[in-house]
Design an enzyme around this catalytic site. Structure first.
Site, PDB file in Angstrom:
ATOM      1  CE  LYS A   7      36.703  31.808  50.050  1.00 10.47           C
ATOM      2  NZ  LYS A   7      38.026  32.724  49.592  1.00 10.47           N
TER       3      LYS A   7
ATOM      4  NE  ARG B 189      43.361  37.853  43.637  1.00 10.70           N
ATOM      5  CZ  ARG B 189      42.556  37.114  44.736  1.00 10.70           C
ATOM      6  NH1 ARG B 189      42.579  35.924  44.891  1.00 10.70           N
ATOM      7  NH2 ARG B 189      41.801  38.085  45.261  1.00 10.70           N
TER       8      ARG B 189
ATOM      9  CB  SER C 196      40.371  46.030  49.853  1.00 13.13           C
ATOM     10  OG  SER C 196      40.655  45.113  49.967  1.00 13.13           O
TER      11      SER C 196
ATOM     12  CG  ASP D 217      33.699  37.749  47.058  1.00 11.66           C
ATOM     13  OD1 ASP D 217      34.570  38.302  46.204  1.00 11.66           O
ATOM     14  OD2 ASP D 217      34.297  37.682  48.215  1.00 11.66           O
TER      15      ASP D 217
ATOM     16  CE  LYS E 238      37.121  40.428  44.519  1.00  8.80           C
ATOM     17  NZ  LYS E 238      37.129  40.298  46.166  1.00  8.80           N
TER      18      LYS E 238
END
Length: 428
Positions: free
Chosen positions: A19, A119, A164, A312, A339
């Site tokens: 992804k 978020r 990140s 993840d 998330k």
């Protein structure tokens, strides 16, 4: 959706395209000069949102299943969108695109679904504003919808409080358009797909262990991209193969980028029978075939530098830990709270419904094993694709069938997930 226990999982599947790499292939192809061809693109909802956004900025993109062709004319060819740029459920789309929009000489408005509206965006908009970006939105640019008025940018040295890839990538993409040099330093190295792909498109970067620098004004040149299988998607079947009795699964062409292989390290530390075969390399992204078999698992402690390499995968690791001997501790993972859902709370609540003994902590969780998961009730993805897949795998080992609500959230990253799970169980 009702799912029930399986006797074994056997066979071979091709994991859908990564992804993170699929998003970037479209974005960078749109910024490049020339025609970019992408193979094994992930046609999930998130990545289709990226295609839609760049089409709205005037980029010609052809998509046929997992084949995508982007006719790029350079970053200066992007045009002001006539309508809202809707990112759907995709945090990667919005955060990376903000870095691009910050330096474009036009106005744009960006928003997404209900999950995106909750978020935090200030982690990206703040460093971009330091570079001179003009971004506004709810709570001073903390939440969508966001408006961006493109402006002249200046390079900065940015020290990110968290590791990140989305923050790092947004700042680097703004730095590509900025005057001077932009440097991003992280507490730990996050996934480096942006750096690898920028290099494949001809951009020069300077890197050390936790810092990356880019000089503004560089052009991207079109490239052909093969997208390896997504290791975050593969993780669910790696866990299933290790937990379900009498199982042996081959996962083809899975990405093995070292910034993403924390799940492999954890499985090996737990004693899983895992083998890596026939590794190869494409656009500086390594990949290979993975073989996993039913294993006797032991508890581990997970924290520190490895967390950005498996953030993840923590929902499926939590399930895996219920089948390991001893107490597994996951810490330093407060990032889970921001998330698609608060994944600490959601993982704990949903696994408890199945009879798991699991406790939340401030920055992770404790999972007690080895446990028999009873099932027999209703659970929910809460609209989070990784929670949905974790529950799908859990159904393979619960004593009683379970009903999974909002299972369609899985289409965001793995549209053929249940098809693959059914295929492996039928071969048994």
């Amino acid at each position: 959706m009702k799912r029930e226990k399986v006797r074994a999982l056997n066979g071979e599947i091709h994991i859908p395209g990564d992804k993170s790499i699929s998003h970037r292939s479209v974005m960078f192809g749109a910024l490049a000069k020339g025609t970019t061809t992408v193979k094994n693109f992930l046609p999930g909802a998130d990545c289709l949102s990226t295609i839609d956004c760049f089409r709205k900025m005037g980029v010609q993109i052809e998509q046929n299943g997992s084949d995508v062709v982007i006719y790029g004319k350079g970053i200066d060819s992007l045009s002001e969108p006539a309508s809202l740029l809707d990112v759907g459920n995709s945090g990667t789309t919005i955060r990376l695109m903000l870095g691009i929009l910050a330096g474009r000489p036009f106005y744009s408005a960006v928003a997404g679904d209900e999950s995106i509206a909750k978020r935090p965006m200030k982690r990206v908009t703040e460093p971009l504003k330091q570079m001179g970006a003009k971004i506004d939105g709810r709570a001073g640019g903390e939440f969508t919808p966001l408006s961006v008025s493109g402006s002249s940018l200046k390079g900065i040295d940015y020290v990110s409080p968290v590791a990140s890839a989305q923050i790092k990538s947004a700042v680097l993409l703004a730095g590509l358009q900025a005057e001077g040099t932009t440097t991003v330093t992280e507490p730990h190295k996050s996934r480096d797909h942006t750096e690898r792909m920028l290099s494949a498109f001809g951009v020069e970067l300077s890197e050390d262990q936790t810092s990356v620098s880019i000089t503004g004004g560089q052009d991207l040149t079109a490239a052909d991209i093969f997208v390896p299988g997504d290791i975050s998607s593969a993780a669910f079947f790696l866990a299933a193969g290790a937990m379900v009795p009498n199982s042996s699964i081959v996962l083809k062409n899975v990405g093995l980028n070292p910034t993403r292989t924390g799940i492999i390290d954890v499985l090996q530390n737990m004693g899983a029978k895992l083998e890596i075969k026939s590794s190869a390399d494409s656009n500086a992204e390594p990949y290979g075939d993975l073989v996993i078999e039913t294993s006797s698992l032991k508890a581990v402690e997970i924290g520190g530098d490895i967390i950005p390499r498996l953030i993840d995968e923590i929902p499926i690791i939590a399930l895996l830990a219920t089948q390991a001997e001893g107490t597994t501790v996951i810490k330093d993972a407060a990032e889970l709270k921001v998330k698609e859902t608060n994944r600490i709370d959601t993982v704990v609540s949903e696994l408890r419904k199945l009879g798991a003994e699991i406790e939340p902590t401030e920055d992770g969780m404790k999972i007690y094993g080895k446990q028999t998961l009873k099932g027999g009730g209703t659970v929910s993805s809460h609209g989070d694709h990784r929670i949905g897949m974790m529950l799908g795998i859990a159904s393979s080992i619960t004593v009683e069938p379970i009903e999974i609500e909002q299972a369609d959230a899985i289409h965001v990253s793995y549209p053929t997930f249940f098809e693959h799970l059914n295929k492996l169980s039928k071969k048994s």
